[in-house]
Write a protein that holds these residues in place. Structure first.
Motif, PDB file in Angstrom:
ATOM      1  N   GLY A  42      14.823 -16.468  25.756  1.00 17.42           N
ATOM      2  CA  GLY A  42      14.062 -16.083  26.307  1.00 17.42           C
ATOM      3  C   GLY A  42      13.989 -14.363  26.637  1.00 17.42           C
ATOM      4  N   ARG A  43      15.209 -14.091  26.295  1.00 17.45           N
ATOM      5  CA  ARG A  43      15.385 -12.412  26.287  1.00 17.45           C
ATOM      6  C   ARG A  43      14.976 -11.792  25.003  1.00 17.45           C
ATOM      7  NH1 ARG A  43      21.276 -12.298  29.615  1.00 17.45           N
ATOM      8  NH2 ARG A  43      20.311 -12.953  31.686  1.00 17.45           N
ATOM      9  N   VAL A  44      13.812 -11.037  25.011  1.00 24.76           N
ATOM     10  CA  VAL A  44      13.424 -10.596  23.771  1.00 24.76           C
ATOM     11  C   VAL A  44      13.706  -9.333  23.006  1.00 24.76           C
ATOM     12  CG1 VAL A  44      10.965 -12.006  24.222  1.00 24.76           C
ATOM     13  CG2 VAL A  44      11.228  -9.582  24.960  1.00 24.76           C
ATOM     14  N   VAL A  45      14.487  -8.464  23.976  1.00 27.19           N
ATOM     15  CA  VAL A  45      14.801  -7.451  23.749  1.00 27.19           C
ATOM     16  C   VAL A  45      16.274  -7.360  23.422  1.00 27.19           C
ATOM     17  CG1 VAL A  45      15.286  -5.114  24.465  1.00 27.19           C
ATOM     18  CG2 VAL A  45      13.311  -6.048  25.072  1.00 27.19           C
ATOM     19  N   LYS A  46      16.823  -6.620  22.125  1.00 27.77           N
ATOM     20  CA  LYS A  46      18.174  -6.926  21.660  1.00 27.77           C
ATOM     21  C   LYS A  46      18.686  -5.582  21.696  1.00 27.77           C
ATOM     22  CE  LYS A  46      20.926  -8.270  17.372  1.00 27.77           C
ATOM     23  NZ  LYS A  46      20.770  -8.662  16.220  1.00 27.77           N
ATOM     24  N   ILE A  47      19.941  -5.409  22.158  1.00 32.43           N
ATOM     25  CA  ILE A  47      20.756  -4.247  22.056  1.00 32.43           C
ATOM     26  C   ILE A  47      21.432  -4.063  20.557  1.00 32.43           C
ATOM     27  CG2 ILE A  47      22.333  -2.694  22.952  1.00 32.43           C
ATOM     28  CD1 ILE A  47      21.906  -3.759  25.773  1.00 32.43           C
ATOM     29  N   ASN A  48      20.937  -3.497  19.939  1.00 32.76           N
ATOM     30  CA  ASN A  48      21.505  -3.268  18.336  1.00 32.76           C
ATOM     31  C   ASN A  48      23.016  -2.573  18.158  1.00 32.76           C
ATOM     32  OD1 ASN A  48      19.106  -4.632  17.098  1.00 32.76           O
ATOM     33  ND2 ASN A  48      17.893  -3.059  17.422  1.00 32.76           N
ATOM     34  N   SER A  49      22.921  -1.508  19.129  1.00 36.43           N
ATOM     35  CA  SER A  49      24.196  -0.760  19.151  1.00 36.43           C
ATOM     36  C   SER A  49      24.259   0.060  20.380  1.00 36.43           C
ATOM     37  CB  SER A  49      24.233   0.128  18.014  1.00 36.43           C
ATOM     38  OG  SER A  49      23.125   1.048  17.908  1.00 36.43           O
ATOM     39  N   CYS A  50      25.611   0.160  20.862  1.00 45.86           N
ATOM     40  CA  CYS A  50      25.791   0.960  22.064  1.00 45.86           C
ATOM     41  C   CYS A  50      27.109   1.695  21.604  1.00 45.86           C
ATOM     42  CB  CYS A  50      26.252  -0.077  23.059  1.00 45.86           C
ATOM     43  SG  CYS A  50      26.395   0.691  24.724  1.00 45.86           S
ATOM     44  N   THR A  51      26.909   2.925  21.236  1.00 42.51           N
ATOM     45  CA  THR A  51      28.000   3.759  20.958  1.00 42.51           C
ATOM     46  C   THR A  51      28.255   5.218  21.633  1.00 42.51           C
ATOM     47  OG1 THR A  51      26.831   4.663  19.007  1.00 42.51           O
ATOM     48  CG2 THR A  51      27.989   2.824  18.408  1.00 42.51           C
ATOM     49  N   ILE A  52      29.397   5.834  21.413  1.00 45.31           N
ATOM     50  CA  ILE A  52      29.684   6.969  21.998  1.00 45.31           C
ATOM     51  C   ILE A  52      29.287   7.849  20.976  1.00 45.31           C
ATOM     52  CG2 ILE A  52      31.631   8.728  22.647  1.00 45.31           C
ATOM     53  CD1 ILE A  52      32.964   6.247  23.870  1.00 45.31           C
ATOM     54  N   SER A  53      28.567   9.185  21.341  1.00 45.35           N
ATOM     55  CA  SER A  53      28.099  10.209  20.343  1.00 45.35           C
ATOM     56  C   SER A  53      28.444  11.237  20.995  1.00 45.35           C
ATOM     57  CB  SER A  53      26.793  10.137  19.964  1.00 45.35           C
ATOM     58  OG  SER A  53      26.562  11.067  19.102  1.00 45.35           O
ATOM     59  N   GLY A  54      29.567  12.235  20.783  1.00 46.47           N
ATOM     60  CA  GLY A  54      29.835  13.386  21.710  1.00 46.47           C
ATOM     61  C   GLY A  54      30.067  13.158  22.788  1.00 46.47           C
ATOM     62  N   ASP A  55      29.460  13.711  24.110  1.00 41.19           N
ATOM     63  CA  ASP A  55      29.822  13.404  25.434  1.00 41.19           C
ATOM     64  C   ASP A  55      28.729  12.334  26.021  1.00 41.19           C
ATOM     65  OD1 ASP A  55      31.770  15.076  25.457  1.00 41.19           O
ATOM     66  OD2 ASP A  55      30.471  16.887  25.854  1.00 41.19           O
ATOM     67  N   ASN A  56      27.921  11.856  25.009  1.00 38.60           N
ATOM     68  CA  ASN A  56      26.877  10.929  25.506  1.00 38.60           C
ATOM     69  C   ASN A  56      27.144   9.483  24.960  1.00 38.60           C
ATOM     70  OD1 ASN A  56      25.453  12.883  26.872  1.00 38.60           O
ATOM     71  ND2 ASN A  56      24.657  13.529  24.875  1.00 38.60           N
ATOM     72  N   VAL A  57      26.350   8.456  25.556  1.00 39.98           N
ATOM     73  CA  VAL A  57      26.384   7.285  25.014  1.00 39.98           C
ATOM     74  C   VAL A  57      24.976   7.002  24.541  1.00 39.98           C
ATOM     75  CG1 VAL A  57      26.431   4.877  25.432  1.00 39.98           C
ATOM     76  CG2 VAL A  57      27.809   6.508  26.685  1.00 39.98           C
TER      77      VAL A  57
END
Length: 552
Positions: A42-57
């Motif tokens: 039932g969870r219709v949203v998928k997190i495709n990637s979660c990565t560090i880029s510089g000082d951010n996520v």
């Protein structure tokens, strides 16, 4: 680490067969101790990637259909590992869409650090926040590593030592060492007034480390570096007063064992574990003490009552809690030394339990892999202990048919059928994020001489030949160089030396394996076995036998 707690259980004459269990990859409800949480359905949203880029996520998401929303926005929550659902902190928002991106600060080394948190997407619907994605962790912590050290990969032959006899190990041609570190011992004020307490500030808090206790590990890591031994450190969670907050609430009863589940259920313990992982990585990534190339998080974690104790027989609860601890160690260590490898650890009881309170290694591996894929695949590695079944069986090349076979349903994984495991790890769902088969370490293996030194020598030769001919095995670590008197009471004499220090036949066999003289010793082993060792390995010839080995 087969101490006598394990040996006595393996020696039991009657073992109950169990049905092969495999992960289905889906289920409806998981009890995480803090409430029941609806899972992926039932969870219709998928997190495709979660990565560090510089000082951010940067978090990229997609939706199979747009969830209903009061305000047309997605909310990204950062939860601590012990939290479930929309209870953490909203770190970013964006417009609801089929494809969307969140960007927010990593905040490393601050009280708001997101390095080892898990993230989820929610929408505001009917005035309440509703979770619409599964959880996901950062998968590239190595992007911020500042103390990356070149790996010391130069051979698979190793030993789990009970002495610091560098001359013996160099004579044997040993390239690798395994050592055990106990978290409860190294935390808290120093136990020696002459050695001031070591303080470590991490994520806005200051933690104490026992300098006197650390000296043991400092010395060993440095000794390995000076002698060119690649080091694998196994992290165990023992009970001490200073480390009381490291023990999981479900592990605080009177049960006694060498290792307890790490506290991923409370904030104090969780933050303390993060600090320990970061501290160890920073201390042992080059510099004055040397380097730990490989870290094993817990030992034989499927052996619940013996090595990763929780007062729970619910495999989903046990695995999910272990995965949280593993994620912390993975992200915190890789964020320091990008070249470090982080291992999980299982025993040889693939589809059969010697202790009904434990879990099958296959079912545990399947559930571990499920969670790791579901929450962000990373390059974790696998440590296994493919001892003979039972432990005191002297014949590695002809295991008993009731314990070992060549199917995925085999009760045990031993060196005779180790390819069952490595073939299994070649399946698409088991691969690393780069599509490669994971590094597989035989980080503990040994064979008894209680029923003949010739059988031990031949077993070591056969087992080593199996390992060196398997492209996915990166280490072969013998347990141990000298016999242990207590273990010998259970017919376990796995040393290359006797109690008096004299060398057994197996000493020279192990010494010359992997060298230009290996053929001579393989020929001797082949004569003992009655079959050519190389042919047995190359052809995957399986020489099973029935009955009790004393009758063979």
């Amino acid at each position: 680490m087969k101490r006598n707690i394990r040996l006595k259980k393996i020696l039991m004459a009657a073992l109950t067969a169990v049905t092969v269990l495999t992960a289905t990859g889906s289920y409806s409800i998981v009890n995480h101790g803090a409430g029941e949480v609806a899972e992926a359905a039932g969870r219709v949203v998928k997190i495709n990637s979660c990565t560090i880029s510089g000082d951010n996520v940067v978090v990229n998401v997609s939706a199979s259909s747009l969830p209903s929303s009061d305000d047309g926005k997605y909310y990204l929550y950062a939860d601590e590992v012990y939290q479930d659902g929309t209870v953490g902190k909203v770190v970013a928002t964006t417009e609801r869409a089929s494809n969307a991106t969140f960007t927010f600060p990593l905040n490393h080394y601050t009280a708001e650090s997101n390095l080892s948190k898990k993230f989820l997407v929610a929408v505001k619907s009917g005035g309440s926040m509703c979770q619409v994605s599964d959880e996901h962790y950062i998968t590239n912590p190595e992007a911020i590593a500042t103390k990356t050290v070149a790996r010391n990969d130069h051979g698979m032959k190793g030993i789990l030592p009970n002495t610091a006899d560098a001359a013996t190990f160099k004579d044997l041609g040993v390239a690798q060492m395994v050592y055990n570190l106990y978290m409860g011992d190294i935390v808290g004020p120093s136990s020696d007034p002459a050695q001031p307490t070591t303080e470590f500030t991490y994520n806005g808090a200051t933690y104490q480390f026992n300098t006197a206790a650390l000296a043991q590990y400092d010395g060993f890591v440095r000794w390995c570096s000076l002698n060119n031994f690649q080091l694998t450190m196994t992290v165990l969670n023992n009970k001490t007063a200073a480390g009381a907050d490291l023990i999981h609430p479900l592990s605080r009863d009177a049960h006694v064992c060498p290792g307890y589940a790490m506290n991923t259920d409370e904030d104090g313990g969780t933050q303390h574990i993060k600090a320990i992982a970061a501290f160890l990585a920073q201390r042992y990534s080059g510099g004055a003490y040397g380097t730990v190339d490989n870290w094993v998080v817990g030992n034989e974690v499927n052996a619940r009552t013996e090595w990763y104790y929780m007062n729970s027989t619910n495999i989903e609860l046990n695995v999910s809690e272990y995965v949280k601890a593993f994620r912390i160690f993975y992200n915190e260590i890789k964020a320091v030394n990008a070249n470090a490898r982080i291992y999980t650890s299982f025993d040889q009881e693939w589809n059969r339990k010697s202790n009904p309170g434990c879990f099958l290694s296959k079912e545990y591996l399947d559930r571990f892999n499920y969670y790791m894929n579901r929450e962000g695949n990373v390059d974790w590695s696998l440590s296994v202990h493919p001892y003979n079944a039972p432990l005191f069986d002297p014949y590695a090349w002809k295991q008993q048919a009731q314990y070992v076979n060549t199917t995925l349903a085999t009760p045990y994984i031993t060196m005779e059928n180790i390819y069952i495991l490595t073939d299994y790890m070649c399946r698409p769902e088991m691969l690393g994020p780069n599509g490669n088969v994971r590094n597989i370490a035989l980080s503990e293996i040994g064979f008894t001489s209680s029923f003949g030194e010739d059988a031990q020598a031949a077993s070591i030769t056969y087992a080593y030949t199996m390992a060196e001919n398997n492209p996915y095995i990166t280490s072969f670590i013998l347990f141990r160089e000298t016999d242990d008197a207590h273990e010998m009471e259970s017919h376990i004499a796995q040393g290359l030396k006797n109690l008096d220090g004299s060398k057994k036949m197996s000493y020279d066999f192990y010494k010359y394996l992997g060298t230009a003289q290996a053929a001579t010793y393989k020929a001797k082993a082949s004569e003992i076995i009655g079959h050519d060792v190389n042919a047995l390995v190359t052809n995957r010839t399986f020489l099973s036998r029935g009955g009790w080995f004393l009758n063979d």
